[in-house]
Design a protein around this motif. Sequence first.
Motif, PDB file in Angstrom:
ATOM      1  N   THR A 131       0.842  -1.200   0.000  1.00 30.40           N
ATOM      2  CA  THR A 131       0.000   0.000   0.000  1.00 30.40           C
ATOM      3  C   THR A 131       0.870   1.240   0.000  1.00 30.40           C
ATOM      4  O   THR A 131       2.019   1.216   0.442  1.00 30.40           O
ATOM      5  CB  THR A 131      -0.912   0.017   1.234  1.00 30.40           C
ATOM      6  N   THR A 132       0.321   2.311  -0.508  1.00 23.02           N
ATOM      7  CA  THR A 132       0.984   3.615  -0.480  1.00 23.02           C
ATOM      8  C   THR A 132       0.255   4.520   0.506  1.00 23.02           C
ATOM      9  O   THR A 132      -0.971   4.660   0.423  1.00 23.02           O
ATOM     10  CB  THR A 132       0.985   4.264  -1.877  1.00 23.02           C
ATOM     11  N   ASP A 133       0.992   5.111   1.426  1.00 21.06           N
ATOM     12  CA  ASP A 133       0.375   5.973   2.434  1.00 21.06           C
ATOM     13  C   ASP A 133      -0.280   7.183   1.765  1.00 21.06           C
ATOM     14  O   ASP A 133       0.327   7.837   0.900  1.00 21.06           O
ATOM     15  CB  ASP A 133       1.422   6.473   3.428  1.00 21.06           C
ATOM     16  N   HIS A 134      -1.483   7.483   2.177  1.00 15.80           N
ATOM     17  CA  HIS A 134      -2.173   8.682   1.689  1.00 15.80           C
ATOM     18  C   HIS A 134      -1.872   9.844   2.639  1.00 15.80           C
ATOM     19  O   HIS A 134      -2.752  10.331   3.357  1.00 15.80           O
ATOM     20  CB  HIS A 134      -3.675   8.428   1.580  1.00 15.80           C
ATOM     21  N   THR A 135      -0.623  10.260   2.648  1.00 15.59           N
ATOM     22  CA  THR A 135      -0.173  11.310   3.552  1.00 15.59           C
ATOM     23  C   THR A 135       0.502  12.434   2.782  1.00 15.59           C
ATOM     24  O   THR A 135       0.989  12.244   1.656  1.00 15.59           O
ATOM     25  CB  THR A 135       0.821  10.756   4.595  1.00 15.59           C
ATOM     26  N   TYR A 136       0.572  13.585   3.436  1.00  7.98           N
ATOM     27  CA  TYR A 136       1.248  14.737   2.840  1.00  7.98           C
ATOM     28  C   TYR A 136       2.725  14.440   2.628  1.00  7.98           C
ATOM     29  O   TYR A 136       3.301  14.768   1.583  1.00  7.98           O
ATOM     30  CB  TYR A 136       1.059  15.944   3.758  1.00  7.98           C
ATOM     31  N   VAL A 137       3.350  13.770   3.594  1.00  9.53           N
ATOM     32  CA  VAL A 137       4.776  13.480   3.483  1.00  9.53           C
ATOM     33  C   VAL A 137       5.049  12.492   2.340  1.00  9.53           C
ATOM     34  O   VAL A 137       6.029  12.633   1.607  1.00  9.53           O
ATOM     35  CB  VAL A 137       5.321  12.936   4.823  1.00  9.53           C
ATOM     36  N   GLN A 138       4.174  11.484   2.178  1.00  5.48           N
ATOM     37  CA  GLN A 138       4.360  10.560   1.057  1.00  5.48           C
ATOM     38  C   GLN A 138       4.238  11.300  -0.270  1.00  5.48           C
ATOM     39  O   GLN A 138       4.944  10.986  -1.239  1.00  5.48           O
ATOM     40  CB  GLN A 138       3.332   9.431   1.140  1.00  5.48           C
ATOM     41  N   HIS A 139       3.354  12.286  -0.315  1.00  8.89           N
ATOM     42  CA  HIS A 139       3.229  13.115  -1.522  1.00  8.89           C
ATOM     43  C   HIS A 139       4.540  13.854  -1.794  1.00  8.89           C
ATOM     44  O   HIS A 139       4.984  13.946  -2.946  1.00  8.89           O
ATOM     45  CB  HIS A 139       2.081  14.107  -1.345  1.00  8.89           C
ATOM     46  N   LEU A 140       5.182  14.359  -0.736  1.00  6.31           N
ATOM     47  CA  LEU A 140       6.467  15.036  -0.911  1.00  6.31           C
ATOM     48  C   LEU A 140       7.525  14.070  -1.438  1.00  6.31           C
ATOM     49  O   LEU A 140       8.357  14.437  -2.275  1.00  6.31           O
ATOM     50  CB  LEU A 140       6.924  15.642   0.418  1.00  6.31           C
ATOM     51  N   VAL A 141       7.486  12.823  -0.962  1.00  7.37           N
ATOM     52  CA  VAL A 141       8.425  11.812  -1.454  1.00  7.37           C
ATOM     53  C   VAL A 141       8.141  11.498  -2.921  1.00  7.37           C
ATOM     54  O   VAL A 141       9.058  11.449  -3.761  1.00  7.37           O
ATOM     55  CB  VAL A 141       8.342  10.525  -0.603  1.00  7.37           C
ATOM     56  N   ASP A 142       6.862  11.300  -3.253  1.00 10.25           N
ATOM     57  CA  ASP A 142       6.479  10.936  -4.615  1.00 10.25           C
ATOM     58  C   ASP A 142       6.844  12.028  -5.624  1.00 10.25           C
ATOM     59  O   ASP A 142       7.141  11.733  -6.797  1.00 10.25           O
ATOM     60  CB  ASP A 142       4.980  10.654  -4.693  1.00 10.25           C
ATOM     61  N   THR A 143       6.819  13.281  -5.187  1.00 12.32           N
ATOM     62  CA  THR A 143       7.135  14.393  -6.089  1.00 12.32           C
ATOM     63  C   THR A 143       8.600  14.792  -6.017  1.00 12.32           C
ATOM     64  O   THR A 143       8.997  15.803  -6.611  1.00 12.32           O
ATOM     65  CB  THR A 143       6.245  15.607  -5.759  1.00 12.32           C
ATOM     66  N   GLY A 144       9.409  14.024  -5.268  1.00 15.64           N
ATOM     67  CA  GLY A 144      10.844  14.254  -5.219  1.00 15.64           C
ATOM     68  C   GLY A 144      11.298  15.408  -4.356  1.00 15.64           C
ATOM     69  O   GLY A 144      12.450  15.846  -4.449  1.00 15.64           O
ATOM     70  N   SER A 147      13.453  12.929   0.631  1.00 17.59           N
ATOM     71  CA  SER A 147      13.797  11.521   0.466  1.00 17.59           C
ATOM     72  C   SER A 147      12.950  10.656   1.395  1.00 17.59           C
ATOM     73  O   SER A 147      12.332  11.161   2.352  1.00 17.59           O
ATOM     74  CB  SER A 147      15.276  11.296   0.786  1.00 17.59           C
ATOM     75  N   ALA A 148      12.926   9.356   1.129  1.00 14.72           N
ATOM     76  CA  ALA A 148      12.198   8.440   2.004  1.00 14.72           C
ATOM     77  C   ALA A 148      12.775   8.458   3.406  1.00 14.72           C
ATOM     78  O   ALA A 148      12.043   8.321   4.396  1.00 14.72           O
ATOM     79  CB  ALA A 148      12.247   7.027   1.418  1.00 14.72           C
ATOM     80  N   GLU A 149      14.092   8.640   3.516  1.00 14.29           N
ATOM     81  CA  GLU A 149      14.726   8.711   4.839  1.00 14.29           C
ATOM     82  C   GLU A 149      14.274   9.956   5.589  1.00 14.29           C
ATOM     83  O   GLU A 149      13.998   9.905   6.791  1.00 14.29           O
ATOM     84  CB  GLU A 149      16.250   8.707   4.696  1.00 14.29           C
ATOM     85  N   ASP A 150      14.180  11.086   4.891  1.00 16.87           N
ATOM     86  CA  ASP A 150      13.702  12.321   5.531  1.00 16.87           C
ATOM     87  C   ASP A 150      12.254  12.174   5.983  1.00 16.87           C
ATOM     88  O   ASP A 150      11.847  12.732   7.009  1.00 16.87           O
ATOM     89  CB  ASP A 150      13.808  13.503   4.563  1.00 16.87           C
ATOM     90  N   ALA A 151      11.469  11.413   5.220  1.00 22.86           N
ATOM     91  CA  ALA A 151      10.048  11.262   5.539  1.00 22.86           C
ATOM     92  C   ALA A 151       9.839  10.585   6.886  1.00 22.86           C
ATOM     93  O   ALA A 151       8.861  10.866   7.586  1.00 22.86           O
ATOM     94  CB  ALA A 151       9.352  10.463   4.437  1.00 22.86           C
ATOM     95  N   GLU A 152      10.757   9.693   7.262  1.00 24.16           N
ATOM     96  CA  GLU A 152      10.595   8.956   8.512  1.00 24.16           C
ATOM     97  C   GLU A 152      10.620   9.870   9.729  1.00 24.16           C
ATOM     98  O   GLU A 152      10.087   9.518  10.780  1.00 24.16           O
ATOM     99  CB  GLU A 152      11.700   7.904   8.640  1.00 24.16           C
TER     100      GLU A 152
END
Length: 441
Positions: A131-144, A147-152
């Motif tokens: 699944t893909t998280d429906h979150t603002y931070v995941q959106h930031l990751v998806d749009t570059g 990074s995924a590490e920063d999202a944590e």
Amino acid sequence: MSVQFKYAARSDVGIVRSNNQDSAYAGPHLLVLADGMGGPAGGDIASSVAVAHLAPLDDDVPSADDLIDQLRDAVESAHDELMNRSDTDPDLEGLGTTCIAILRSGTKLGMVHIGDSRAYLLREGELKQLTTDHTYVQHLVDTGRISAEDAEHHPMRNMILRALGDTDGEVLLDTSVREAHPADRWLLASDGLFGVVSHETITETLLEIADVGDCADELINLALRAGAPDNVTVIVCDTVETNSLRDGAQPSTVPQIVGAAATDRLARTRASEFSGAAGRAAKLRPSRELDESEEDTAAPRHRGRIIGRTLGALLIAIIVIGSLAAGYSWTRTQFYVAEDDGVVTVFQGIPQRLGPLALSDIHHRTDIAVADLPTYAKERLATPTTRSSLAEAEAIVENFRDLLTPPSSGGTQPAPAPAQSEEPTDSPSSRAAHPEVPWLL
């Protein structure tokens, strides 16, 4: 080939929260996990409502071609009930829930998902998040943008863009259909697990502990040892080939209901109308009468229990008195952000009371007026955001401060792209446009 589910569901309130807003259901054909939001007045009810609408599917399993339609109908029905409750009861305004559900028909699995609860699949030693998280931070990751590490560690990582509940518009679900493979192990989890336990540790635990119940227990224990700042709920489910099972080794088909849906909150949801397998699980209570030999020894055993309980109470009192000072010292290392007197305020301590004793006080007030914030930010402030340091709390404040300043482009953020999954049967991109409302857990 014929397959069955072998499952275990577990839930814990965690160390910081005062009530459990998660709910989960695991049965022979259906797995459901919901993480409620809206504070103590609504989150537990919201997740219970989601489970209540989906649970009947475990009894009346649709054909493989109808899996997604049946799941969507049940989820949308839950959404409608939550909207109605929010409209008619001011105390429940803003309630909502994530939801992830897997329904099996033969060897076909239909899955629907909304929010940031996750489904993982362990196959041939590799754990994959499906699944893909429906979150603002995941959106930031998806749009570059990060990074995924920063999202944590991002301070806004719990801002949810899609959920069931008090938000106008169509319910946008990610949906997929998959084939059930023997020896697959599924994990459904709320962010109380993966928010504090690493992907590597989760993988290792799923690989090393064969029994689904023991594995689920250990995952909960790992979250608790990591501090468990949120409710933590997991479902561990193995797909087993029926013909490979020895006589007497058939998996249990008794549903397991945990979290808020297994408490008295059921009385305020459709879960009280459960029938069939769901009802039997909700109503299970151990009950039997004493035979004559047991009656002869019941009184001495009763007196022994009274003495044991008395001594136990004294020991607990000693331990409690000795640990209160240490516990209070720990609360002084914690901080949270909430509204006070119309402004965003940083508190030192935890948002709880011990009898007449408040376990927090105001560290400082900011210059941010709550009235100047967007609606979703105001709703977020209704539930304290706890952090383990002053610096992390200040980061939350700065994020609220950023919301006071319009973006330099003068426009709005683009809506996140819908999640992609293997063998999709439907996609939010093909559905009507929907204004996404941010949520914070």
